[in-house]
Design an enzyme around this catalytic site. Structure first.
Site, PDB file in Angstrom:
ATOM      1  CE  LYS A 201      -8.381  -0.231   9.021  1.00 16.34           C
ATOM      2  NZ  LYS A 201      -7.061  -0.948   8.173  1.00 16.34           N
TER       3      LYS A 201
ATOM      4  CG  HIS B  27       5.609  -3.660   9.976  1.00 14.69           C
ATOM      5  ND1 HIS B  27       6.033  -2.889   8.241  1.00 14.69           N
ATOM      6  CD2 HIS B  27       4.412  -3.438   9.427  1.00 14.69           C
ATOM      7  CE1 HIS B  27       4.895  -2.080   8.150  1.00 14.69           C
ATOM      8  NE2 HIS B  27       3.873  -2.553   8.626  1.00 14.69           N
TER       9      HIS B  27
ATOM     10  CB  ALA C   8      -9.333   3.389   8.177  1.00 10.24           C
TER      11      ALA C   8
ATOM     12  CG  PHE D  23      -1.424   3.361   8.170  1.00 13.55           C
ATOM     13  CD1 PHE D  23      -1.261   2.793   9.394  1.00 13.55           C
ATOM     14  CD2 PHE D  23      -1.865   2.296   7.443  1.00 13.55           C
ATOM     15  CE1 PHE D  23      -1.154   2.031   9.770  1.00 13.55           C
ATOM     16  CE2 PHE D  23      -1.490   0.488   7.324  1.00 13.55           C
ATOM     17  CZ  PHE D  23      -1.792   0.561   9.063  1.00 13.55           C
ATOM     18  CG  ASP D  24       1.987   0.523   7.738  1.00 11.03           C
ATOM     19  OD1 ASP D  24       0.958   0.811   8.054  1.00 11.03           O
ATOM     20  OD2 ASP D  24       2.384  -0.580   8.719  1.00 11.03           O
TER      21      ASP D  24
ATOM     22  CE1 TYR E 156     -15.401  -8.120 -14.604  1.00 10.12           C
ATOM     23  CE2 TYR E 156     -16.254  -6.643 -15.513  1.00 10.12           C
ATOM     24  CZ  TYR E 156     -15.415  -7.231 -15.540  1.00 10.12           C
ATOM     25  OH  TYR E 156     -13.686  -7.248 -15.153  1.00 10.12           O
TER      26      TYR E 156
ATOM     27  CG  ASP F 128      -6.745   6.863   5.978  1.00 12.94           C
ATOM     28  OD1 ASP F 128      -8.289   6.642   6.483  1.00 12.94           O
ATOM     29  OD2 ASP F 128      -5.624   6.304   5.928  1.00 12.94           O
TER      30      ASP F 128
HETATM   31  C1  PLP Z   1      -5.337   4.828   8.777  1.00 12.63           C
HETATM   32  C2  PLP Z   1      -5.318   4.345   7.851  1.00 12.63           C
HETATM   33  N1  PLP Z   1      -4.805   4.024   6.904  1.00 12.63           N
HETATM   34  C3  PLP Z   1      -4.730   3.134   5.513  1.00 12.63           C
HETATM   35  C4  PLP Z   1      -4.829   1.958   5.962  1.00 12.63           C
HETATM   36  C5  PLP Z   1      -5.461   0.866   5.117  1.00 12.63           C
HETATM   37  O1  PLP Z   1      -5.914   0.107   4.753  1.00 12.63           O
HETATM   38  P1  PLP Z   1      -6.493  -1.567   4.400  1.00 12.63           P
HETATM   39  O2  PLP Z   1      -5.295  -1.960   5.770  1.00 12.63           O
HETATM   40  O3  PLP Z   1      -7.465  -1.468   4.171  1.00 12.63           O
HETATM   41  O4  PLP Z   1      -5.162  -2.027   3.436  1.00 12.63           O
HETATM   42  C6  PLP Z   1      -5.133   1.586   7.645  1.00 12.63           C
HETATM   43  C7  PLP Z   1      -4.606   0.258   8.068  1.00 12.63           C
HETATM   44  O5  PLP Z   1      -4.478   0.001   8.869  1.00 12.63           O
HETATM   45  C8  PLP Z   1      -5.058   2.469   8.504  1.00 12.63           C
HETATM   46  O6  PLP Z   1      -5.073   2.469   9.464  1.00 12.63           O
END
Ligand code: PLP
Length: 458
Positions: free
Chosen positions: A257, A449, A216, A123-124, A71, A214
């Site tokens: 990713k 969506h 990713a 991103f969304d 833990y 960000d």
């Molecule tokens: C650029 C970007 N930021 C953040 C995220 C969010 O990541 P997660 O899907 O792991 O929550 C994504 C997911 O597709 C993304 O493409």
């Protein structure tokens, strides 16, 4: 174009079930014409997302067995932290179950109501976390990103003039962080140049703001810098990565990713112990103790291996070339495709492919459904459905482009399988005028969506 040669061979296989058109029609009807609502067993080529859908390597699977599930004080956390520091250069890291967990930790600590967060394009989930805290997620993409055919090498860049205007203007006080997403997922998977990263960081810091990345898809972005940015063709990927990260005060990562894992994420910062403890405190409430953060010890091990593996040039070359191969197959079959090809996905220009469907009838959602019906191929709408409604006026937002994203999972499909997306495209375009627009019949207030349902217009 010939497909790239895979720098691996296959050791484990997962069957793909063939489906009939009648089965797909039934499945889509039950799903309310929302491809997120399909059962994966009804999909033959799943290009919904590249997030968490990749195949792990033998080294990652081997590392899972070393997972320390303590833990507190897990040795797996120590190995994870070491990899984050070695690859990215951030000694202070808070793990999270995925990217949006990292966003929740971070934005909860920095966003006050009314705060404006400028970015190349949010991103969304990032937008949702900012708006949930009554912040304003402001996109400042470069104008060339709106031209679907232009071949500019770094269409993911931020409009630095727009940023300077904001930071010198009356709303500057409402900004405390400036963000860049590399590569720019919402902007077509396009890369951001190192020159743009440096300029945005300079503007942010000169105005006393924090600079946040960000990351990713940081390795894919580094590949494009090496391939396209003058002066970097001889610079090793690892060094480009460190230069990209060099000026960031914080990074947000979805490990699903470019850490080549099926789950995981983190926030990392370079200094500021006080801020780090605030992030950790939020992490404890929402994700778990700071040495596991919503993950199993074995997941932390897989991330540590993946972060290093993703930098291998043979992997990155294959990855970028495979996505380009998909783009060329789609074009050969008549698709209108965003240029240049992105790092993780190909984006179809639905407005150009189905010009008879107006934006209010969701042409990109209609195209995504048609591709599924034609060939069992699942993509995702990135257009008026995903854009949602303005939180204040409640009006539907109208993004400049109506796109269908076909994202390629890492190390999963062969070129022959990707050809199926080309066949489906040709079949749809042969009878393009038969594709009907859609009407929304139910939607959630945030991230609609994922669960919205539609009716096909007659
Ligand atoms: C650029 C970007 N930021 C953040 C995220 C969010 O990541 P997660 O899907 O792991 O929550 C994504 C997911 O597709 C993304 O493409």
């Amino acid at each position: 174009m010939r497909p790239p040669r895979e720098p691996f061979r296959i050791k484990m296989v997962e069957p793909v079930r063939p489906t009939t058109r009648a089965e797909r029609e039934r499945a889509l009807e039950e799903a309310g014409s929302n491809l997120f609502q399909l059962s994966a067993r009804d999909v033959e080529l799943d290009l919904l997302t590249d997030s968490g859908t990749g195949a792990m390597s033998q080294e990652q699977w081997a590392a899972l067995l070393r997972g320390d599930e303590s833990y507190a004080g897990s040795r797996s956390f120590a190995r994870f932290r070491e990899a984050v520091n070695e690859v990215l250069g951030f000694p202070l890291v808070v793990p999270a179950h995925q990217g949006r967990g990292a966003e929740s930790i971070f934005f909860g600590a920095v966003i006050d109501p009314g705060e404006i967060v400028p970015s190349n394009a949010h991103f969304d989930t990032t937008r949702a976390h900012i708006e949930l805290r009554q912040g304003v997620a402001l996109d400042l993409p470069v104008p060339e990103s709106l031209d679907p055919e232009g071949e500019e090498p770094f269409k993911g860049n931020m409009d630095t003039e727009g940023l300077a205007e904001l930071l010198d203007g009356p709303d500057a006080e409402r900004v405390s962080i400036v963000m860049l997403t590399i590569t720019n997922n919402a902007g077509g998977g396009q890369p951001v140049s190192l020159a743009n990263i440096h300029e945005v960081a300079r503007l942010a810091h000169e105005h006393g703001k924090k600079f946040v990345l960000d990351i990713a898809r940081f390795a894919e972005n580094a590949w494009f810098v090496q391939a396209r940015e003058p002066g970097y063709s001889e610079t090793p990927i690892q060094q480009i990565v460190r230069e990209m990260m060099g000026e960031a005060d914080a990074v947000l990562m979805s490990a699903k990713k470019d850490a080549l894992t099926n789950i995981g994420g983190f926030v990392a910062i370079s200094e500021d112990e006080e801020f780090f403890h605030r992030l950790q405190a939020r992490g404890i409430v929402f994700e778990g103790f700071p040495t596991y953060g919503g993950l199993a010890g074995r997941d932390l091990e897989a991330i540590a291996v993946g972060l290093r593996e993703v930098l291998e040039e043979s992997y990155l070359r294959y990855r970028i070339e495979q996505v380009a191969y998909l783009g060329s197959v789609l074009e050969e079959n008549g698709a209108s495709v965003l240029h240049p090809f992105g790092g993780h996905a190909i984006y179809l220009n639905a407005a150009a492919m189905l010009p008879h469907i107006p934006a209010e009838h969701f042409p990109a959602q209609a195209l995504a459904c048609a591709l599924y019906l034609a060939g069992g191929v699942r993509g995702v709408e990135i257009g008026s459905v995903m854009a949602g409604r303005d939180p204040i006026s409640g009006e539907n937002r109208r993004p400049p482009l109506e796109l269908v994203r076909l994202a390629v999972p890492r190390r999963v499909y062969t070129a022959r399988q990707l050809d199926q997306a080309g066949d489906a495209t040709a079949a749809v375009l042969e009878k393009a005028e038969d594709v009907r627009g859609l009407e929304l019949i139910s939607e959630a207030p945030v991230l609609r969506h994922f669960t919205a349902r539609f009716r096909t217009l007659s």
